[in-house]
Motif scaffolding. Structure first.
Motif, mmCIF file in Angstrom:
data_model
loop_
_atom_site.group_PDB
_atom_site.id
_atom_site.type_symbol
_atom_site.label_atom_id
_atom_site.label_comp_id
_atom_site.label_asym_id
_atom_site.label_seq_id
_atom_site.Cartn_x
_atom_site.Cartn_y
_atom_site.Cartn_z
ATOM 1 N N THR A 25 9.611 6.441 1.257
ATOM 2 C CA THR A 25 10.984 6.814 1.588
ATOM 3 C C THR A 25 11.954 5.776 1.036
ATOM 4 O O THR A 25 11.565 4.649 0.728
ATOM 5 C CB THR A 25 11.188 6.905 3.104
ATOM 6 N N TYR A 26 13.210 6.170 0.945
ATOM 7 C CA TYR A 26 14.193 5.249 0.363
ATOM 8 C C TYR A 26 14.371 4.017 1.239
ATOM 9 O O TYR A 26 14.652 2.938 0.759
ATOM 10 C CB TYR A 26 15.530 5.965 0.156
ATOM 11 N N ARG A 27 14.177 4.196 2.536
ATOM 12 C CA ARG A 27 14.322 3.040 3.421
ATOM 13 C C ARG A 27 13.253 2.006 3.110
ATOM 14 O O ARG A 27 13.493 0.803 3.110
ATOM 15 C CB ARG A 27 14.167 3.462 4.878
ATOM 16 N N VAL A 185 5.787 7.976 9.468
ATOM 17 C CA VAL A 185 4.775 6.927 9.381
ATOM 18 C C VAL A 185 5.291 5.662 8.685
ATOM 19 O O VAL A 185 5.065 4.563 9.179
ATOM 20 C CB VAL A 185 3.512 7.487 8.726
ATOM 21 N N PRO A 186 5.979 5.790 7.567
ATOM 22 C CA PRO A 186 6.430 4.551 6.918
ATOM 23 C C PRO A 186 7.297 3.684 7.829
ATOM 24 O O PRO A 186 7.257 2.455 7.733
ATOM 25 C CB PRO A 186 7.243 5.042 5.729
ATOM 26 N N ASN A 187 8.034 4.319 8.717
ATOM 27 C CA ASN A 187 8.929 3.535 9.564
ATOM 28 C C ASN A 187 8.174 2.618 10.509
ATOM 29 O O ASN A 187 8.645 1.554 10.871
ATOM 30 C CB ASN A 187 9.809 4.465 10.383
ATOM 31 N N LEU A 190 7.500 -0.248 8.602
ATOM 32 C CA LEU A 190 8.739 -0.948 8.218
ATOM 33 C C LEU A 190 9.252 -1.853 9.316
ATOM 34 O O LEU A 190 9.776 -2.923 9.063
ATOM 35 C CB LEU A 190 9.831 0.080 7.918
ATOM 36 N N ARG A 191 9.092 -1.412 10.528
ATOM 37 C CA ARG A 191 9.655 -2.185 11.630
ATOM 38 C C ARG A 191 8.991 -3.532 11.763
ATOM 39 O O ARG A 191 9.500 -4.416 12.416
ATOM 40 C CB ARG A 191 9.518 -1.415 12.945
ATOM 41 N N GLN A 192 7.847 -3.663 11.161
ATOM 42 C CA GLN A 192 7.167 -4.938 11.260
ATOM 43 C C GLN A 192 7.709 -5.957 10.272
ATOM 44 O O GLN A 192 7.393 -7.137 10.367
ATOM 45 C CB GLN A 192 5.670 -4.737 11.034
#
Lengths: 515, 545
Positions: A25-27, A185-187, A190-192
């Motif tokens: 994802t772009y994020r 799932v990617p998020n 990402l939060r880590q």
């Protein structure tokens, strides 16, 4: 963005897509590459790939376009008309037509004659100008955010007003996405990232609503394995600080030991409020369980050192400490306890361990000086007594014996919950011979004492298990050392590497004793 | 197709930072001190207090309304004093005798071998009888007027409201109603120091509203889109619903609010429209049902130890997920007000108490305020000039362009209107919401059919002042309307479940203007056949680690 950066970014995207075969994802790109969020979108757009693209459309919606809704499971129950109709058709149930007007209602029409005289007056009543008809809902501007796979892009564009829509790539994936959870799932990963929130870097919105501390990434609660939040967050740091505080305390105590006069101050300190020991113990207990907050400890340590050095001031400093007590840290503590109970998380196991060791160190430092008077003093303040449970703890040579007593105290806390706390306290009792007791009394009179919390006292005697066992064997409560953990009431033999391991369970019978 | 976005790595957009107050004087009645919580009191006190408090207001209004009626109908202080054939008016509490209303005595008497019938969505039926009662007695209200009032769209009567009726007793002992009268819309809320007569003319001397730099420099010009300050209202996030589309919508919402998603709108130049729109949101209000109720039978299943199923591994702990969502939003300096709703773990009785903030990271989390279920709050600044432009008010008298205003918000998680709905034949929830304002009581059906804490000496749901914004969560669809005088309007907003509809309401603090942002995620393979989602997914070929 330089071409170099672009190249490396593309390489990474390629790796994710082709080697790891996962959605990008772009994020994620923005965070991994460390670029502005819009650059990340452009990167995805310009990435030459055969993969499946998902687009995000944003813009003004046409007034008549409708967006798809998600069915929620909870809304599926309820009585639908069809089932009722089916029920009545079976003739098992008679359905009363509630639209029929009831009998008395019809009969009551005869009351009308009285109203006739009023007929011409009725128009006098000004009609309620508002509210006679239903309230019409206003039309509002609708702004849409639509996520759509590449196959539906053109169709969804039709939902928006001409030229009022902006489109960007939301994600790339190696294959068409069939499960919405895949976008999520990617998020989780990402939060880590430590730099998950960095408005300046990614160009996301920021502001100064809570300016002094916009959550800094470093202090952000860290993730647990399942991607959730670890509420024990800064606790470890707290704990460390606290340990320092304790070391300080120990030092202070050593000092007091050497000074002979603090006894008077001590008397004052122990005596006055009935609740004091209970509070102290409860605090200590909390400390063991939850690794309490640092400033509270400091306060205590301070008041103690003051009590030691300046007897005159002791009461005032004590007052200060007492005032300090129901601070936010206590409330927080209670909250946290509630939360832990709620979430069934046991994250403090390791905290116990360290703290115990600190306690022991501390106790061994002051044990020689402080033990004597405790017993006699504490008996004054006992109010609720449940079970007498422990063996005498006095060292060899005295027969004025002390035993550990478990008491429990029920009180209402400031949140209105009845709380029953078990705490341990020492109590003296006379041994077999009176004379020996006298001896011990005279002895105790000489000793300066620093009454520490009961949990600590319990471990005072850890260093002389042999003696204790000897003297304790004669009492009815013999062998009672049985695994009474430090104040916490948990048996944790493994938690203590040295002496306490032996103490944990001295006899088999002790194990089965009531605690 | 998508086109490259102009990357403007300039400074990150900043949110406005309007002042905020939780209006403690109005919110306090909703807070139940846990230390003296007691459920031993009788509910009769609530009705008594309600009647005592609202009766003078209703009497006064009724007197004004009916003073022109010939014969000067007198006010009877007690219903028992009714005289046959004498035109008069009485004030009392409405009681609707409804055959379909659940009755606890019937429940007790019921044969428990038989499965009880499913609860009805509504109690309304044509056989309902309207009664009016006070401390002395009760009389049945009859006549066309009352029937019409009960049945018409936008009207309706419910148990527990205080009303005055004009009419006379019939020979059968009923009361034939000629006209009726409620308490009417209360005054608009004014801050204690507010001396101006008009609701919205208030000179604000305090140095609040620091974020007004961009917005407030423009004096007389009407606000452009970039200068408006918005408050976002969301209801029913339903985190933990086990529905990935719902979670994905929430994720899109977060991205929109933090200014990550979206891009420029082509017709408006190269400015990053969406991101700037998001940046004008100054506060987020979550009105109920942020968490979802566990589904019996599925949520209490033991999780499989090994990931044998094909479901993706996404954290299924609703509280943790919600707290992550909140922390994401907070990270963009967007303060949040969290109001519990029927499915939140905040108790079943109104007023629901705030969710423990420790669920979301404890008191060190700045900017998150957990509130009671009916909740008051006050946000930000409204420029009187703009109001005047709309409503010909004389607000400009205060001059200076710095006449800031604050908007009071009042909202519930939706139980109040949901319960009123059961009593009425219509579906017009917007008018029901307005009705609650006219009755000056937001939950008249409590404690009859709506659970409520037995207050010994108060009825906190009496509405003494009217908010600028009255929002009701968890309604079937988004609706909004302005009620009240043109120069002192109240904006009613009904919020639908976000998880279901993806709708977020945005309210402009300056103009009370309202708009929505709607989120849509694609329909998924296997979702077309409704309930089959779960089944399909389990056999699906999606495999995630």
């Amino acid at each position: 963005m330089s071409t170099d950066q672009q190249k490396s970014a593309n390489r990474r995207i390629k790796q994710w897509l082709e080697t790891e075969r996962r959605i990008v994802t772009y994020r994620e790109v923005a965070r991994e590459v460390g670029c502005h969020i819009n650059e990340a979108k452009n990167l995805l757009l310009s990435y030459p790939s055969e993969g499946y693209r998902t687009y995000l459309l944003t813009g003004l919606l046409l007034s008549h376009s409708t967006l798809a809704q998600t069915q929620l499971p909870l809304e599926r129950n309820g009585l639908d008309e069809k089932s009722l109709a089916a029920l009545s058709s079976t003739q098992m149930v008679r359905i009363v037509d509630m639209d029929q007007v009831s009998e008395d209602e019809r009969n009551s029409e005869d009351g009308d004659m009285a109203m006739e005289g009023l007929g011409e007056e009725a128009p006098v009543l000004e009609k309620e100008e508002e509210g006679l008809e239903g309230l019409d809902a206003e039309k509002v501007t609708r702004f849409g955010v639509v996520l759509v796979g590449e196959e539906g892009l053109e169709e969804k564009k039709g939902l928006f007003e001409q030229g009022q829509v902006s489109i960007h790539v939301y994600s790339l994936s190696p294959a068409p996405v069939k499960d919405p959870a895949q976008y999520l799932v990617p998020n989780v990963a990402l939060r880590q990232l430590p730099s998950y929130h960095a408005p300046e870097k990614y160009g996301t919105i920021t502001g100064d609503a809570f300016a002094p501390n916009v959550p800094v990434p470093a202090t952000k609660p860290k993730e647990m394995k399942d991607g959730a939040m670890d509420f024990s967050g800064g606790k470890k740091a707290e704990k460390e600080k606290k340990e320092e505080g304790k070391v300080k305390e120990v030092a202070v105590k050593k000092e007091t030991k050497s000074v002979e006069q603090p006894k008077k101050a001590e008397v004052k300190k122990v005596e006055p409020p009935k609740k004091e020991p209970a509070k102290a113990t409860s605090k200590a207990k909390k400390r063991v369980i939850h690794s309490d907050d640092e400033d509270e400890d400091d306060g205590e340590g301070e008041s103690q050192s003051k009590a030691g050095n300046l007897p005159a001031e002791s009461s005032s400093s004590k007052k200060a400490a007492a005032i300090k007590e129901p601070t936010s840290s206590m409330v927080r503590e209670a909250d946290r306890a509630a939360m832990e109970a709620m979430m069934g998380m046991d994250m403090d196991m390791d905290a116990d361990l360290d703290l115990d060791m600190v306690d022991e160190a501390e106790e061994s430092a002051d044990k020689s000086g402080s033990r004597g008077t405790k017993g006699s003093k504490e008996t004054k303040s006992k109010d609720v007594e449940d079970k007498v449970k422990k063996e005498p703890q006095e060292g060899a040579g005295t027969s004025r014996k002390r035993r550990k007593v478990k008491k429990s105290k029920t009180e209402m806390d400031d949140k209105g919950y009845m709380i029953t706390r078990d705490y341990y306290t020492d109590e003296s009792y006379s041994g077999e011979s009176e004379s020996e007791a006298d001896v011990s009394k005279t002895k105790t009179a000489k000793r300066p004492s620093v009454t520490k919390t009961a949990s600590r006292q319990s471990s005072v005697s850890n260093d002389e298990p042999a003696e204790r066992r000897k003297s304790g064997s004669g009492t009815p409560f013999g062998g009672g050392a049985a695994g009474s953990g430090v104040g916490a009431g948990k048996a944790k033999p493994a938690a203590k590497p040295n002496a306490p391991a032996a103490r944990g369970q001295s006899t088999l019978a002790g194990f089965f004793k009531k605690k | 197709m998508a086109s490259p976005l102009p990357a403007e790595p300039g400074p990150a957009p900043r949110r406005p930072n309007p002042s905020y107050s939780s209006l403690p004087e109005l919110s306090k009645p909703f807070v139940i001190d846990p230390a003296n919580r007691s459920y031993r009191h009788q509910y009769s006190n609530v009705y008594f207090v309600r009647l005592v408090e609202l009766r003078p207001i209703v009497e006064k209004r009724a007197e004004e309304r009916w003073k022109a009626v010939r014969g000067k109908p007198p006010l009877l202080p007690r219903i028992l004093n009714l005289q046959r054939s004498q035109l008069c008016y009485i004030v009392g509490t409405v009681y609707l005798d409804m055959p379909l209303k659940p009755n606890v005595l019937e429940d007790m008497a019921r044969d428990h071998w038989i499965v009880p019938p499913a609860p009805r969505p509504e109690f309304f039926s044509a056989q309902d009888a309207v009664h009016l009662e006070d401390e002395s007695g009760r009389v049945r209200l009859v006549g066309d007027v009352i029937k019409r009032e009960r049945d018409r769209e936008g009207g309706g009567l419910v148990t527990g409201l205080i009303m005055a009726v004009l009419g006379m007793e019939t020979s059968s002992g009923d009361f034939e109603v000629v006209d009726l009268c409620f308490a009417g819309l209360p005054e608009l809320y004014k801050a204690p120091g507010d001396v101006n007569g008009t609701g919205h003319g208030k000179v604000k001397g305090k140095g609040k509203g620091k974020g007004k730099a961009e917005g407030m420099d423009v004096d007389e010009a009407p606000l452009s889109g970039q200068d408006k300050t918005w408050v976002a209202l969301v209801s029913g996030l339903s985190v933990g619903a086990q529905e990935a589309p719902a979670d994905l919508k929430t994720q899109l919402l977060v991205e929109w609010l933090t200014g990550e998603s979206g891009g420029p709108s082509r017709t408006r130049g190269s400015r990053l429209q969406d991101q700037l729109e998001g940046a004008r949101v100054a506060r987020l209000i979550l009105a109920g049902n942020s968490l979802t109720m566990p589904v019996r039978g599925t949520d209490d299943k033991q999780p499989k130890r090994f990931n044998t199923s094909n479901k993706t591994l996404y954290p299924s702990h609703p509280t943790k997920t919600l707290s992550l969502v909140l922390s994401d939003i907070l990270s963009s300096a967007l303060p949040i007000n969290l109001i519990p709703g029927p499915s939140d773990p905040a108790g079943a009785t109104l007023p629901q108490q705030p969710l423990p903030s420790v669920m979301f990271g404890g008191p060190k989390v700045k900017g998150l305020e957990c509130m009671t279920n009916p909740a008051w709050l006050e946000v930000g600044e409204r420029r009187s000039e703009h109001v005047s432009e709309h409503h010909l008010s004389q607000a400009l008298v205060h001059g200076k362009g710095e006449t800031l205003n604050r908007d009071s918000f009042f909202g519930t998680g939706g139980q109040t209107i949901d319960d009123v709905y059961k009593y009425l034949p219509s579906n017009a929830r917007l008018s029901m919401a307005r009705r609650t304002l006219e009755w000056r009581h937001i939950a008249p059906t409590a404690p009859d059919t709506l659970w409520m804490y037995p207050f010994p000496d108060a009825d906190p749901f009496i509405l003494r002042q009217r908010p600028d914004v009255y929002f009701i969560g968890n309604q079937p669809e988004f609706e909004t309307a302005l009620v009240g005088d043109a120069d002192a309007p109240t904006r009613i907003i009904l919020l639908p479940s976000f998880a279901k509809t993806g709708q977020v309401a945005l309210l402009c603090l300056e103009t009370l203007e309202c708009k929505t942002v709607e989120f849509e995620v694609p329909t998924w393979v296997g979702e077309a056949n409704g309930h089959g989602v779960g089944g399909m997914k389990e056999e699906g070929d999606v495999k995630m680690e």
